[in-house]
Scaffold this active site. Structure first.
Site, PDB file in Angstrom:
ATOM      1  N   ASP A 192      26.914   5.576  19.193  1.00  0.00           N
ATOM      2  CA  ASP A 192      28.196   5.675  18.508  1.00  0.00           C
ATOM      3  C   ASP A 192      27.966   5.922  17.016  1.00  0.00           C
ATOM      4  OD1 ASP A 192      30.868   5.790  18.362  1.00  0.00           O
ATOM      5  OD2 ASP A 192      31.238   3.652  18.691  1.00  0.00           O
ATOM      6  N   LYS A 227      24.938   6.696  24.982  1.00  0.00           N
ATOM      7  CA  LYS A 227      25.765   7.520  24.097  1.00  0.00           C
ATOM      8  C   LYS A 227      25.902   6.732  22.801  1.00  0.00           C
ATOM      9  CE  LYS A 227      30.005  10.239  24.067  1.00  0.00           C
ATOM     10  NZ  LYS A 227      30.542   9.831  22.782  1.00  0.00           N
ATOM     11  N   CYS A 259      51.715 -32.219  11.971  1.00  0.00           N
ATOM     12  CA  CYS A 259      52.105 -33.565  11.526  1.00  0.00           C
ATOM     13  C   CYS A 259      52.922 -33.544  10.230  1.00  0.00           C
ATOM     14  CB  CYS A 259      50.861 -34.434  11.339  1.00  0.00           C
ATOM     15  SG  CYS A 259      49.903 -33.990   9.879  1.00  0.00           S
ATOM     16  N   CYS A 292      47.195 -36.930  12.021  1.00  0.00           N
ATOM     17  CA  CYS A 292      47.598 -35.627  12.573  1.00  0.00           C
ATOM     18  C   CYS A 292      47.138 -35.521  14.025  1.00  0.00           C
ATOM     19  CB  CYS A 292      46.986 -34.504  11.744  1.00  0.00           C
ATOM     20  SG  CYS A 292      47.379 -32.880  12.392  1.00  0.00           S
ATOM     21  N   CYS A 326      44.971 -29.607   6.335  1.00  0.00           N
ATOM     22  CA  CYS A 326      46.007 -30.612   6.516  1.00  0.00           C
ATOM     23  C   CYS A 326      45.440 -31.924   5.987  1.00  0.00           C
ATOM     24  CB  CYS A 326      46.335 -30.726   8.005  1.00  0.00           C
ATOM     25  SG  CYS A 326      47.089 -32.286   8.447  1.00  0.00           S
ATOM     26  N   GLU A 347      22.106  12.067  16.940  1.00  0.00           N
ATOM     27  CA  GLU A 347      23.156  11.204  16.409  1.00  0.00           C
ATOM     28  C   GLU A 347      22.603  10.397  15.243  1.00  0.00           C
ATOM     29  OE1 GLU A 347      25.925  11.701  18.047  1.00  0.00           O
ATOM     30  OE2 GLU A 347      27.255   9.980  17.716  1.00  0.00           O
ATOM     31  N   ASP A 375       3.930   1.471  -1.115  1.00  0.00           N
ATOM     32  CA  ASP A 375       4.550   1.576  -2.444  1.00  0.00           C
ATOM     33  C   ASP A 375       3.576   2.164  -3.461  1.00  0.00           C
ATOM     34  OD1 ASP A 375       6.765   0.477  -1.363  1.00  0.00           O
ATOM     35  OD2 ASP A 375       6.418  -1.548  -2.148  1.00  0.00           O
ATOM     36  N   LYS A 413      32.084   6.607  29.815  1.00  0.00           N
ATOM     37  CA  LYS A 413      32.424   5.729  28.682  1.00  0.00           C
ATOM     38  C   LYS A 413      32.523   4.273  29.131  1.00  0.00           C
ATOM     39  CE  LYS A 413      33.689   7.190  25.012  1.00  0.00           C
ATOM     40  NZ  LYS A 413      34.621   8.140  24.481  1.00  0.00           N
ATOM     41  N   ARG A 458      28.511  18.117  12.671  1.00  0.00           N
ATOM     42  CA  ARG A 458      28.993  18.945  13.768  1.00  0.00           C
ATOM     43  C   ARG A 458      30.262  19.693  13.365  1.00  0.00           C
ATOM     44  NH1 ARG A 458      32.664  17.628  17.833  1.00  0.00           N
ATOM     45  NH2 ARG A 458      32.517  19.027  19.604  1.00  0.00           N
ATOM     46  N   GLU A 507       0.847  -1.196   0.000  1.00  0.00           N
ATOM     47  CA  GLU A 507       0.000   0.000   0.000  1.00  0.00           C
ATOM     48  C   GLU A 507       0.888   1.253   0.000  1.00  0.00           C
ATOM     49  OE1 GLU A 507      -2.918   0.829  -0.460  1.00  0.00           O
ATOM     50  OE2 GLU A 507      -3.342   2.695   0.610  1.00  0.00           O
ATOM     51  N   TYR A 526      18.720  14.176  20.571  1.00  0.00           N
ATOM     52  CA  TYR A 526      19.037  14.294  21.990  1.00  0.00           C
ATOM     53  C   TYR A 526      19.140  15.720  22.520  1.00  0.00           C
ATOM     54  CZ  TYR A 526      23.806  14.216  19.984  1.00  0.00           C
ATOM     55  OH  TYR A 526      24.918  14.438  19.226  1.00  0.00           O
ATOM     56  N   GLU A 538      20.914   8.742  29.163  1.00  0.00           N
ATOM     57  CA  GLU A 538      20.679   8.277  27.788  1.00  0.00           C
ATOM     58  C   GLU A 538      21.883   7.496  27.307  1.00  0.00           C
ATOM     59  OE1 GLU A 538      20.657  11.920  25.614  1.00  0.00           O
ATOM     60  OE2 GLU A 538      18.859  12.651  26.616  1.00  0.00           O
ATOM     61  N   CYS A 550      51.710 -29.324   7.240  1.00  0.00           N
ATOM     62  CA  CYS A 550      50.972 -29.094   8.485  1.00  0.00           C
ATOM     63  C   CYS A 550      51.954 -28.788   9.620  1.00  0.00           C
ATOM     64  CB  CYS A 550      50.164 -30.347   8.809  1.00  0.00           C
ATOM     65  SG  CYS A 550      49.464 -30.314  10.467  1.00  0.00           S
TER      66      CYS A 550
HETATM   67  S1  IVH Z   1      24.674  15.490  24.179  1.00  0.00           S
HETATM   68  C1  IVH Z   1      26.171  19.452  25.035  1.00  0.00           C
HETATM   69  N1  IVH Z   1      23.653  13.077  24.079  1.00  0.00           N
HETATM   70  O1  IVH Z   1      28.704  12.359  21.915  1.00  0.00           O
HETATM   71  C2  IVH Z   1      25.816  18.072  24.820  1.00  0.00           C
HETATM   72  N2  IVH Z   1      25.649  13.515  22.875  1.00  0.00           N
HETATM   73  O2  IVH Z   1      31.332  14.039  22.893  1.00  0.00           O
HETATM   74  C3  IVH Z   1      26.234  17.567  23.531  1.00  0.00           C
HETATM   75  N3  IVH Z   1      26.482  11.626  21.585  1.00  0.00           N
HETATM   76  O3  IVH Z   1      29.316  14.931  19.680  1.00  0.00           O
HETATM   77  C4  IVH Z   1      25.918  16.232  23.201  1.00  0.00           C
HETATM   78  N4  IVH Z   1      24.893  10.217  22.142  1.00  0.00           N
HETATM   79  O4  IVH Z   1      27.886  13.044  18.879  1.00  0.00           O
HETATM   80  C5  IVH Z   1      24.651  13.896  23.682  1.00  0.00           C
HETATM   81  N5  IVH Z   1      22.630  11.001  24.037  1.00  0.00           N
HETATM   82  C6  IVH Z   1      23.613  11.819  23.641  1.00  0.00           C
HETATM   83  C7  IVH Z   1      24.636  11.388  22.774  1.00  0.00           C
HETATM   84  C8  IVH Z   1      25.649  12.272  22.413  1.00  0.00           C
HETATM   85  C9  IVH Z   1      25.992  10.405  21.443  1.00  0.00           C
HETATM   86  C10 IVH Z   1      27.736  12.101  20.961  1.00  0.00           C
HETATM   87  C11 IVH Z   1      27.572  13.372  20.189  1.00  0.00           C
HETATM   88  C12 IVH Z   1      28.624  14.327  20.694  1.00  0.00           C
HETATM   89  C13 IVH Z   1      29.516  13.435  21.479  1.00  0.00           C
HETATM   90  C14 IVH Z   1      29.999  14.152  22.706  1.00  0.00           C
END
Ligand code: IVH
Length: 677
Positions: free
Chosen positions: A121, A119, A415, A436, A430, A177, A38, A318, A140, A36, A229, A117, A412
């Site tokens: 990646d 973080k 052996c 072996c 081998c 992010e 599509d 971290k 950024r 639908e 965020y 929250e 090998c």
């Molecule tokens: S807040 C002033 N929230 O982490 C606050 N950052 O070194 C700015 N990142 O460049 C960021 N998850 O790319 C915030 N839940 C989250 C995040 C987050 C990932 C990254 C973001 C930022 C780096 C901070």
């Protein structure tokens, strides 16, 4: 003045599609079937093709990518995009909380409310909306100037092109992010491997590479998501006074926010949250590299302010890094149960993913070639979750003259039998078989393992010891071990020797599938062993089977059938089986059920090209469950060919022979039909 009917239909289509899109990509709750969706999109594209002057920036048709750029424009951030300070342990988190409370002074209650929250990646990005329409997307960059990636962000389905609802400020900058979820990353790399192209080291690099495309049509094909965020530049309106409320408001306007976000009281609760999420980390469908804690009140955030590039009101805790750099000291070759020779990198020990790693598998010579690895190179090691550590990239710029090429040995390493690599196979083996010692040891370990005969107390180390001391040569010798000889072994003693003998005795009463699995026939895993046992019922019936009858068994294709026959025709294997039976190893025979008439019984199917809707293994298994045989090549006997994109000679051959060819969509529909029948 009423708008012309085409305009009305267009507006309605755009609104409906944007709504479905949001349901699907942001709320994970689709309201209509894909067909639908599509159909609506197709109608929109048709109308826009007829009247191109009516195409607007918020039209869902614009998500497919635009004309390639020659370079990215620079974007000055009206409000700088800050980064975060890091904490690496609990003490540093407590220090952060202490600084927050000291600075806020007496009026703060003991416990500060923090938003927690993950973080994510990925890549930080800014989205600018004017009167509800997405007008700019930017990276950024260095925090004050980024790159204009508007065309690229428009292709990301979880980013609204037009805000939902109402009440938004006339200028609204939303930050978050952009990341690539694991499944999208795996698919992307699988496709790259198939085409012999470069693979991405991790989802973050893949996300960055996908966003940095001048041709947004490439970005459109990558699976990217954005979670928001924070807010940036706001004008002509207001946002709520608490961080979590702002995010919830964003959600109402159509953005995706992270489902794990929580607001808690005090740093102790933050630490609890950290541990909870750390435990969940490996099961999340995307990479995170820590937890971000933010003072939830915007008023307090303003009071706290920021230093140079990071706010005083937030911190990132971290996780231990999952990737580290180290040096490959040497490459050794290990021999597995089936003789497969696996190159293993001996590493300068490095702490990664929470443990010290000193070895990493290199899989095979093709992988070494793909990585362009030399002994002595500096490499990036990745260890995520419980997965075995692997070398993901070579740091070419750190290569010196000291490096040495990696060569597969001729013989090998254990052996000295010749090593062979069969045509079309990536794995070298081998040829020594049970001559072996390495293969023998692995075969015995497998025989005793949990899913096989499950001999309690007979672990890998003990097997090595038994073989090294000359107490056993093959699996059948296990049943002739003597208590005295065992007790004399280092770290053994009389009690453990007796326990082991009791366990060995107990393992003699087994089941047919377990016994079959324990033999360690190539490609015969637990599921295949079960399938074989159910189809043949007795070992004697299996021993006289041929490749053709074996292929009638679900889960058994030509390669597996070949390995089984080869195993069953090998004199020394037959001798070992006879010895095992003589020692009293036994199992109840299985009553073979009449084969029900399955819908595809007797048919032969071929899968070719890339399958995009399900993994190839699954497609194969489903066909086999329906009774079909899945063959590797097309012949007159083929009943049907499923051809995905990139199908080549098999497709042509099928067409030449007049064999039925269907695409993957039709295939899935048929599977559904059979499932219903
Ligand atoms: S807040 C002033 N929230 O982490 C606050 N950052 O070194 C700015 N990142 O460049 C960021 N998850 O790319 C915030 N839940 C989250 C995040 C987050 C990932 C990254 C973001 C930022 C780096 C901070």
């Amino acid at each position: 003045m009423t708008p012309p009917p085409i305009q009305q239909e267009l507006d309605q289509l755009k609104e409906t599609i944007n709504r479905h899109n949001h349901q699907y990509y942001v709320l994970d709750d689709p309201q209509v079937p894909d067909s639908e969706y599509d159909r609506l999109l197709h109608r929109l594209q048709q109308l826009e093709a007829e009247s191109p002057e009516l195409i607007t920036a918020d039209s869902p048709s614009q998500r497919v990518g635009a004309t390639p750029l020659s370079a990215f424009k620079q974007v000055a951030h009206e409000v700088p995009m800050l980064s975060l300070d890091n904490a690496f342990d609990e003490q540093q988190l407590r220090d952060f909380d202490r600084r927050v409370r000291d600075r806020l002074g007496d009026e703060t209650v003991v416990n500060v409310r923090y938003a927690c929250e993950p973080k994510l990646d990925g890549i930080a990005a800014s989205l600018l909306y004017q009167d509800g329409i997405l007008v700019r997307g930017a990276t950024r960059g260095d925090g004050s100037t980024g790159e204009d990636i508007t065309q690229n962000v428009r292709t990301i389905p979880s980013i609204p092109l037009k805000l939902l609802g109402s009440g938004y400020p006339s200028t609204l900058e939303v930050r978050g992010e952009i990341y690539m979820p694991h499944d999208g990353f795996e698919k992307l790399n699988a496709r790259a491997r198939e085409r012999d192209e470069k693979v991405f080291v991790n989802p973050r690099n893949a996300a960055a590479g996908s966003l940095r495309q001048l041709d947004s049509k490439v970005t459109a094909q990558r699976s990217l998501e954005m979670c928001c965020y924070s807010a940036g530049w706001i004008d002509g309106g207001e946002l709520p006074g608490q961080h979590d409320e702002i995010l919830k408001q964003f959600q109402q306007w159509g953005f995706r926010i992270n489902a794990e976000m929580q607001v808690v009281d005090g740093i102790g609760a933050c630490i609890d949250y950290y541990h909870q999420l750390a435990a969940k980390r490996d099961s999340l469908p995307y990479d995170i590299d820590g937890i971000v804690f933010k003072v939830n009140s915007l008023e307090l955030q303003r009071d706290l302010g920021f230093v140079t590039r990071a706010p005083r009101w937030a911190i990132a805790h971290k996780f231990p890094a999952q990737e580290e750099i180290t040096q490959v000291l040497d490459v050794e070759f290990q021999v597995g149960r089936t003789g497969a020779i696996t190159p293993v990198a001996r590493l300068e020990p490095v702490f990664v993913g929470g443990v010290t790693v000193s070895n990493a598998t290199l899989h095979n010579m093709d992988e070494i070639q793909r990585l362009d690895l030399m002994s002595g190179d500096y490499v990036t090691i990745r260890r995520a979750g419980d997965v075995i550590p692997k070398v993901v990239a070579v740091l070419k710029e750190r290569r010196t003259d000291e490096v040495r090429a990696i060569k597969m040995p001729d013989g090998c390493p254990v052996c000295h039998s010749p090593i062979e690599r069969a045509e079309g196979e990536v794995v070298a083996r081998c040829t020594g078989g049970l001559v072996c010692e390495a293969q023998r040891k692995e075969a015995i370990k497998h025989f005793a393992s949990r899913k096989a005969l499950d001999i309690d107390g007979l672990g890998d180390k003990l097997v090595e010891q038994l073989v090294d001391e000359g107490l056993i040569q093959s699996v059948s010798d296990l049943f002739h071990l003597q208590a005295e000889a065992l007790a004399a072994l280092e770290r053994m003693g009389e009690k453990s020797a007796l326990n082991l003998l009791v366990a060995i005795e107990a393992s003699k009463q087994t089941s047919f599938p377990r016994f079959l699995y324990s033999l360690g026939i190539r490609e015969v895993g637990e599921a295949t062993a079960l399938s074989l046992a159910n189809n043949f019922g007795t070992l004697d019936a299996l021993l006289v089977s041929d490749e053709e009858s074996l292929q009638e068994v679900p889960d058994v294709g030509p390669i597996v059938a070949h390995h089984i026959v080869e195993f069953m025709h090998n004199e020394s294997n037959l001798q070992i089986i006879a010895q095992l039976r003589e020692s009293g190893l036994s199992w109840p025979d299985i009553e073979v059920k009449e084969k029900a008439s399955l819908p595809l019984q007797g048919q032969t199917w071929v899968l070719t090209g890339t399958l995009e809707l399900m993994p190839r293994n699954e497609a194969k298994q489903q066909l086999q469950t329906l009774g079909a045989k899945v063959a590797g090549s097309v012949s007159k006997k083929t009943d049907c060919v499923v051809a995905g994109p990139g199908a080549g000679s098999k497709l042509t051959k099928a067409q030449d022979l007049g064999v039925e060819v269907i695409d993957e969509v039709a295939f899935v529909q048929r599977l559904e039909r059979y499932a219903e029948a």
